[in-house]
Design an enzyme around this catalytic site. Sequence first.
Site, PDB file in Angstrom:
ATOM      1  N   TYR A 144       6.834   3.477  -0.488  1.00 12.07           N
ATOM      2  CA  TYR A 144       5.428   3.586  -0.097  1.00 12.07           C
ATOM      3  C   TYR A 144       5.371   3.898   1.391  1.00 12.07           C
ATOM      4  O   TYR A 144       6.016   3.235   2.197  1.00 12.07           O
ATOM      5  CB  TYR A 144       4.708   2.265  -0.386  1.00 12.07           C
ATOM      6  CG  TYR A 144       3.253   2.251   0.028  1.00 12.07           C
ATOM      7  CD1 TYR A 144       2.323   3.054  -0.617  1.00 12.07           C
ATOM      8  CD2 TYR A 144       2.816   1.428   1.064  1.00 12.07           C
ATOM      9  CE1 TYR A 144       0.982   3.037  -0.244  1.00 12.07           C
ATOM     10  CE2 TYR A 144       1.472   1.399   1.434  1.00 12.07           C
ATOM     11  CZ  TYR A 144       0.567   2.208   0.784  1.00 12.07           C
ATOM     12  OH  TYR A 144      -0.765   2.192   1.144  1.00 12.07           O
ATOM     13  N   ASP A 239      11.115   5.291   7.609  1.00 12.19           N
ATOM     14  CA  ASP A 239       9.861   4.542   7.649  1.00 12.19           C
ATOM     15  C   ASP A 239      10.221   3.062   7.717  1.00 12.19           C
ATOM     16  O   ASP A 239      10.500   2.428   6.704  1.00 12.19           O
ATOM     17  CB  ASP A 239       9.019   4.864   6.412  1.00 12.19           C
ATOM     18  CG  ASP A 239       7.721   4.064   6.391  1.00 12.19           C
ATOM     19  OD1 ASP A 239       7.545   3.196   7.267  1.00 12.19           O
ATOM     20  OD2 ASP A 239       6.900   4.305   5.479  1.00 12.19           O
ATOM     21  N   LYS A 267       3.098  -2.971  11.212  1.00  7.61           N
ATOM     22  CA  LYS A 267       3.178  -4.375  10.828  1.00  7.61           C
ATOM     23  C   LYS A 267       3.614  -5.307  11.965  1.00  7.61           C
ATOM     24  O   LYS A 267       2.792  -5.635  12.812  1.00  7.61           O
ATOM     25  CB  LYS A 267       4.044  -4.498   9.570  1.00  7.61           C
ATOM     26  CG  LYS A 267       3.380  -3.699   8.416  1.00  7.61           C
ATOM     27  CD  LYS A 267       3.787  -4.052   7.033  1.00  7.61           C
ATOM     28  CE  LYS A 267       2.839  -3.418   6.025  1.00  7.61           C
ATOM     29  NZ  LYS A 267       3.381  -2.339   5.215  1.00  7.61           N
TER      30      LYS A 267
HETATM   31  C1  LIG Z   1       2.644  -1.019   4.914  1.00  9.88           C
HETATM   32  C2  LIG Z   1       3.477   0.202   4.965  1.00  9.88           C
HETATM   33  C3  LIG Z   1       2.944   1.445   5.360  1.00  9.88           C
HETATM   34  C4  LIG Z   1       1.487   1.640   5.638  1.00  9.88           C
HETATM   35  O1  LIG Z   1       1.039   0.918   6.740  1.00  9.88           O
HETATM   36  P1  LIG Z   1      -0.534   0.593   6.867  1.00  9.88           P
HETATM   37  O2  LIG Z   1      -0.647  -0.093   8.175  1.00  9.88           O
HETATM   38  O3  LIG Z   1      -0.887  -0.240   5.683  1.00  9.88           O
HETATM   39  O4  LIG Z   1      -1.243   1.902   6.844  1.00  9.88           O
HETATM   40  C5  LIG Z   1       3.807   2.513   5.477  1.00  9.88           C
HETATM   41  N1  LIG Z   1       5.105   2.383   5.197  1.00  9.88           N
HETATM   42  C6  LIG Z   1       5.655   1.224   4.807  1.00  9.88           C
HETATM   43  C7  LIG Z   1       7.115   1.136   4.550  1.00  9.88           C
HETATM   44  C8  LIG Z   1       4.854   0.102   4.658  1.00  9.88           C
HETATM   45  O5  LIG Z   1       5.401  -1.047   4.221  1.00  9.88           O
END
Ligand SMILES: *Cc1c(COP(=O)(O)O)cnc(C)c1O
Length: 428
Positions: A144, A239, A267
């Site tokens: 994701y 990511d 995060k």
């Molecule tokens: C949470 C998450 C996102 C998206 O971040 P948001 O702040 O919710 O837009 C993208 N990549 C990873 C791996 C994530 O866990």
Amino acid sequence: MNTSLSQQLFTRGKAVIPGGVNSPVRAFKLVDGTPFFVRSAKGAHLRDEDGNDYIDYIGTWGPAILGHAPDKIIAAVGDAITRGLGYGTPTAVEVDMAETIVRWIPSIDKVRMTSSGTEATMSAIRLARGYTGRKYIIKFEGCYHGHVDSLLVSAGSGALTCGKPDSAGVPDAFAALTIALPYNDKEAVRQAFAAHGSDIAAIILEPYPANAGLYFPKDNFLEYLRDITARHGALLIFDEVMTGFRLGKDGVQGIHGITPDITCLGKVIGGGLPVGAFGGRADIMDCVSPLGPVYQAGTLSGNPIAMTAGLTQLRELENTDAYSRLENLGARLEEGIRKALADTGNPFTFHRTGSMFCLFFTAKEVNNLQDAMTASLEQYRPFFRSLLEQGVYFAPSPYETGFISAAHTESDIDHTVAAVARALKSIG
Ligand SMILES: *Cc1c(COP(=O)(O)O)cnc(C)c1O
């Protein structure tokens, strides 16, 4: 457990907010429940509107690595807000933040702040396309990357939870530029490069996928991706929105000694406020506006209050024994859960790295999305409900990662292990 105020709020919310929530997984849809509405949080504990207390293993879905409302962050934010909430001009704290990131993560020479992880990944793939002049992006099923149109192809997290791996409203023409492959499948990657090599701008991945359960690279998968992208002139985008600063100072790339071209962060970096970032090699980052032709901007990007919260959290991580504490707490939880599984004769698969964990309700080895999806929702539902009744909050979905914070105590962990043992017994 009385949750009548939460139920009333959910009814009111559903009338005016789609599904009553501002992010889908919060709706408890998969577990057939009503979400509790949080009134306050401190340390590892949440308190809902009805006054119930929960030991929290979501940690705001990742950011709250020091627990909720850490005194240092609250004080720093309290001080910062007296000087204004944001100016739309450069500020010193943004430079401090960027210098900290560059110092911690060797692959990053320059970094640009955003207000969410989604913006970070969206900008990173635009940058990869702008830098290479190529169109295709490879991603992996179950990874994701936020709700970016062209990355909502075989995505995990809330997209899985809603039972819709893809989204309506994403034109086929966008999805057609995204090649989605099974994680840990080198042969599929090799074939994609054999077919489209000179048109592939980048591979983007969660180096430890943590949005469809939690699983890990096998047989030097990350090294393979680094090698094949370099050979074909494509970029490698890690990511690390979830894993960055969560698993140590330099994320999964530090653990495996891999140098990606671009890294996405979010995060933990925001200390609980809305922050994301993308950074990488200087010659790539210099393609971003105003230096280069790849446009990227944000009214609230680098907001001083958000930067203050995030930077204070990073400094706490740097100046305390938080990471070793998280490892010890994680190991204690793992040992307890493995014993509970053995005692109740459950063959379920348990994964953990540092303060991240996932109990898969399947006996299968889990190395990709397809394996993760064998986890039994029917068994997870009563398990989740039993834990909640016992004041322990695991994710309202069997396909999410759990998070421990440095504010959890050993007695929180032991209470949780006992609750897990009872919950496992109750599902038979
Ligand atoms: C949470 C998450 C996102 C998206 O971040 P948001 O702040 O919710 O837009 C993208 N990549 C990873 C791996 C994530 O866990």
